[in-house]
Every structure is written in structure tokens, then in C-alpha cells.
Design an enzyme around this catalytic site. Structure first.
Site: not given
Ligand code: UD1
Ligand code: UDP
Length: 373
Positions: A98, A120, A134, A216, A218, A248
Site C-alpha cells: 500500500d 497483500e 496507504e 514512522h 505519516r 527510521h
Molecule cells: C513509506 C511508505 C509507508 C511505509 C514505509 C515503510 C508511502 C507514502 N509511505 O513511508 O507506507 O509504511 O515507507 O518504512 O509510500 N528516507 C531515507 N532513506 C531511506 C528511506 C527514507 O533517507 O532509505 C527518508 C527520506 O528523506 C524520505 C523520507 O525518509 O524522503 C520519507 O520516505 P517515504 O518513503 O516517503 O515515507 P516513509 O515514511 O518511509
Molecule cells: N524492519 C527491519 N529493520 C528495522 C525495522 C523493521 O528490517 O530496523 C522490518 C520488520 O521486521 C518488518 C518491516 O521491516 O518486516 C516493517 O517495515 P516498516 O515498519 O518500515 O513498514 P510497514 O510494515 O509499517 O509498512
């Protein structure tokens, strides 16, 4: 025999974890030629997953920007995926979950009339702002996809209620359990790797009860995160438990929670690779999280989960009694966490092992369905 071209798309950490076991098994199955596209919505956090599962994307759009906004991210993914689909001409696109990657890749496939399979499918809260964005990402994806791999019967019922044809739905279990079992029965069985993890995480030696935290979402930016942060500071002050918080990389998360770094009993650490995280889950007392994936994994390990969200699209573990919704209110988090730390009966009632999300054979069922097409 001609092989069918499958394009598997991932962009964030959870998509990569949950698609890795499927991609690896599909690559080994006869009759398919599999290409992997990473949109690069995440950079470092998805790189960790590719390294661990030895996956090398055939396409990498590298769309991530610092503190990215949803509209711009969506536009970059749609544009990038349009080119990848035009170049690779897949017979089917597979997306997961999602995220913005999921929804935007699905749109791009639709614009070129390529059928989409959704891994999923069918998770719902019925609240478009929780989780945000999501809930809408998965609904849009489910409207377009013609193969819906629902992890549970509840997810299937959600799709049927939206008039998705029953023939398009396959109940498979969640592929995250395949990833979890692969990890538990593979690398974590290796005594050498186990010893390395023990040395890397000495604070998980069982001395003090560990609360494993991730946060994490939003919809909790700002006030919600501040409330959670206050609860974590108070929990750390108790002195009989440690907070282990792989934080995160999102700057909106770091700007709030970095204050915890100075506190005793807090281990604010960089995101763990999946192997390290599964080890941490297996050693913790309970998880305090807003993650989707952790709600699915922890019940399989017999670990209680307090979910810092108002609603969940994963009601099965709540019904089983291993997961409890606590929202982001400081007092509620404190009260429920204290119960799990202080009350043995309450803890034991929540820590039975349940597998409502799968038996480790979800990928097998998805592949069987793809072979039947
Ligand atoms: C995203 C997904 C969320 C998911 C989460 C898993 C969307 C809108 N959100 O949220 O559904 O649960 O991933 O973790 O699709 N960033 C880094 N390095 C990384 C990853 C992220 O620097 O490897 C920072 C960047 O500044 C980026 C920000 O995190 O702009 C947000 O990343 P984004 O993918 O937009 O949102 P998440 O909160 O990670
Ligand atoms: N996870 C990981 N390292 C971390 C935190 C989470 O590998 O430091 C794994 C966790 O076991 C799960 C997935 O990441 O499988 C969850 O990801 P996240 O919480 O980023 O996203 P969401 O599931 O909320 O979309």
C-alpha cells in the site's frame, strides 16, 4: 516453451522484505522470466534488504528525495514506471501492499493495459486518513488489479464487499511469514551468525526487559510523535527496562525522537537489516510500534505488540489477543506498557504464539495461481 514475463515492483523496505521470498521462488520456478524494478522510494533501507536476500534489481529508478512530498513522489514513480514498462514489456506486473510505489506502479501498468497482480490485497481500515495515504493506495490498487492475493479470509471478505469478483481473489497467507520462516530456519539457525548477533547486540542479553520500538507513520507526524516520545522517555526512566529503537531515516521521525539518544536505558540505533531485526524481535519482551509488518511477524514469535495507531487493517492478531491498539496518547501507552512489564498474567495472556497471517507457504500459493493462468 515461451516463458511469461513478470515485472515485480518494490520501492520501500517492507515491500522488499515481503516480495524477496516470492521473487526468489519465482526465479527458480519453470515458465517465468522475472525482472525486478526498484523505484528507489527508499534508498539505504531498501538497499539493506537487497543485500541480505542477494537481490539485484534489473531497473532502479532512484526516485527518493530528502523529505519527499507525496504528489511529487507519485509523479516520479508513474513517469519512471511508464518507461520501465514500455521497455520491458511484461505480461504481468506484480506489486505489493500500500505504498506510493504500489499505487503509482499500478497506475503506470494500467495506462499501458498491462494486468496487475496485487500481493497483500484487501487490507482495509475504511478510514482514508488512517493510515494515510496507504488506505487509498491499496484501494486504488485493488480496483485496477485482476489478481488479488489476499493474505487472510478477512481481506478476501473486504474485497468481496467491494464487489471484486471471487474468481480474481486467492487467499494465500502473507509472504512476510515466508520471509520470517526463511530467516529463522536459515541464517538464524547458524551458530556462527547467532554468536555474531549476540556480540553486536549485547543489550539484548536478557538482563533488562527490552521494549522494541519503531515509529514512522505519516498521520502521526507532529503531535502524535511528541506524545510517543514523552511515553518513551517515561518508560526509560523506570530503570527496569531498556528501549531499543532502530530509528527510521525519515527526517520527520528523527527530528522528534533524536532527543531520546541522551537518555539512559535507551538504545537509539540505525535501522537494522532484516536479520538483525528478527533477532531483536525474538529477544525483546514486547514490541511498541506503528508498523504494519511487525503486527504480522511478532505473533508468530509469541511476542505481544502494542500498536501506536488509532485503527488497524490487521484485526486478526487483535482478535487472537497478541496485538493491542494503544494509539499515540502518552498516558495510554504508559499504562499498557507498564501492564506488560509488571503483570505476569497479563503478559502471558498476550504472548501465546499465533500464526493468523500465514504458514510460510504464501509464495507457493501465489506461484501456483500464476501457473494456472
Ligand atoms: C513509506 C511508505 C509507508 C511505509 C514505509 C515503510 C508511502 C507514502 N509511505 O513511508 O507506507 O509504511 O515507507 O518504512 O509510500 N528516507 C531515507 N532513506 C531511506 C528511506 C527514507 O533517507 O532509505 C527518508 C527520506 O528523506 C524520505 C523520507 O525518509 O524522503 C520519507 O520516505 P517515504 O518513503 O516517503 O515515507 P516513509 O515514511 O518511509
Ligand atoms: N524492519 C527491519 N529493520 C528495522 C525495522 C523493521 O528490517 O530496523 C522490518 C520488520 O521486521 C518488518 C518491516 O521491516 O518486516 C516493517 O517495515 P516498516 O515498519 O518500515 O513498514 P510497514 O510494515 O509499517 O509498512
Amino acid at each position: 516453451m515461451l516463458s511469461r514475463k513478470i515485472l515485480a515492483v518494490v520501492g520501500t523496505r517492507p515491500e522488499a522484505i515481503k516480495m524477496a521470498p516470492l521473487i526468489r521462488r519465482l526465479q527458480a520456478a519453470p515458465g517465468f522470466s522475472v525482472a525486478v524494478c526498484s523505484t528507489g522510494q527508499h534508498k539505504e533501507m531498501i538497499g539493506q534488504v537487497f543485500d541480505l536476500f542477494a537481490l539485484k534489481p534489473d531497473f532502479d529508478l532512484s526516485v527518493m528525495q530528502h523529505d519527499q512530498r507525496l504528489s511529487a513522489l507519485t509523479a516520479r514513480v508513474v513517469r519512471g514506471m511508464d518507461e520501465v514498462i514500455a521497455e520491458s514489456k511484461p505480461d504481468r506486473v506484480l506489486v505489493h501492499g500500500d505504498t506510493t510505489t504500489t499505487m503509482a506502479a499500478t497506475l503506470a501498468a494500467f495506462y499501458q493495459q498491462i494486468p496487475v497482480g496485487h500481493v497483500e490485497a484487501g487490507l482495509r481500515t475504511r478510514n482514508i486518513y488512517s493510515p494515510w495515504p496507504e488506505e487509498i493506495n491499496r484501494r486504488v490498487t485493488d480496483v485496477i488489479a485482476d489478481r488479488l492475493y489476499a493474505p487472510t479470509e478477512t481481506a478476501r471478505a473486504n474485497l468481496l464487499a467491494e464487489h471484486v469478483p471471487d474468481d480474481n481473489i486467492v487467499v494465500t497467507g502473507n509472504t512476510v511469514i515466508d520471509a520470517l520462516f526463511d530467516t529463522l530456519n536459515g541464517p538464524l539457525r547458524d551458530p556462527k551468525i547467532h554468536k555474531e548477533l549476540e556480540a553486536k547486540f549485547p543489550f539484548l542479553d536478557g538482563g533488562k526487559k527490552a521494549i522494541l520500538v519503531t515509529c514512522h507513520r505519516r498521520e502521526s507526524y507532529g503531535e502524535g510523535f511528541r506524545e510517543v516520545c514523552a511515553a518513551l522517555s517515561e518508560l526509560a526512566r523506570r530503570g527496569d527496562a531498556i528501549i531499543v529503537f532502530p530509528i527510521h531515516r525519515n527526517p520527520n521521525v528523527r527530528s522528534v525522537f533524536s532527543v531520546l539518544d541522551k537518555l539512559p536505558n535507551v538504545h537509539l540505533i540505525e535501522p537494522l537489516d532484516y536479520l538483525g531485526f528478527v533477532y531483536a524481535m525474538s529477544r525483546c519482551h514486547f514490541a511498541l510500534t506503528d508498523s504494519g509488518g511487525i503486527q504480522e511477524e511478532a505473533p508468530s514469535l509469541g511476542k505481544p505488540v502494542l500498536v501506536m495507531r488509532a485503527v488497524t487493517e490487521r484485526p486478526e492478531a487483535v482478535a487472537a489477543g497478541t496485538v493491542k491498539l494503544v494509539g499515540t496518547d502518552t498516558a495510554t501507552i504508559m499504562r499498557e506498557a507498564a501492564l506488560l512489564l509488571d503483570d505476569r498474567d497479563a503478559y502471558e495472556a498476550m504472548s501465546a504464539v499465533h500464526n493468523p497471517y500465514g504458514d510460510g507457504k504464501a509464495c507457493e500459493r501465489i506461484i501456483a495461481s500464476l501457473q494456472e493462468e
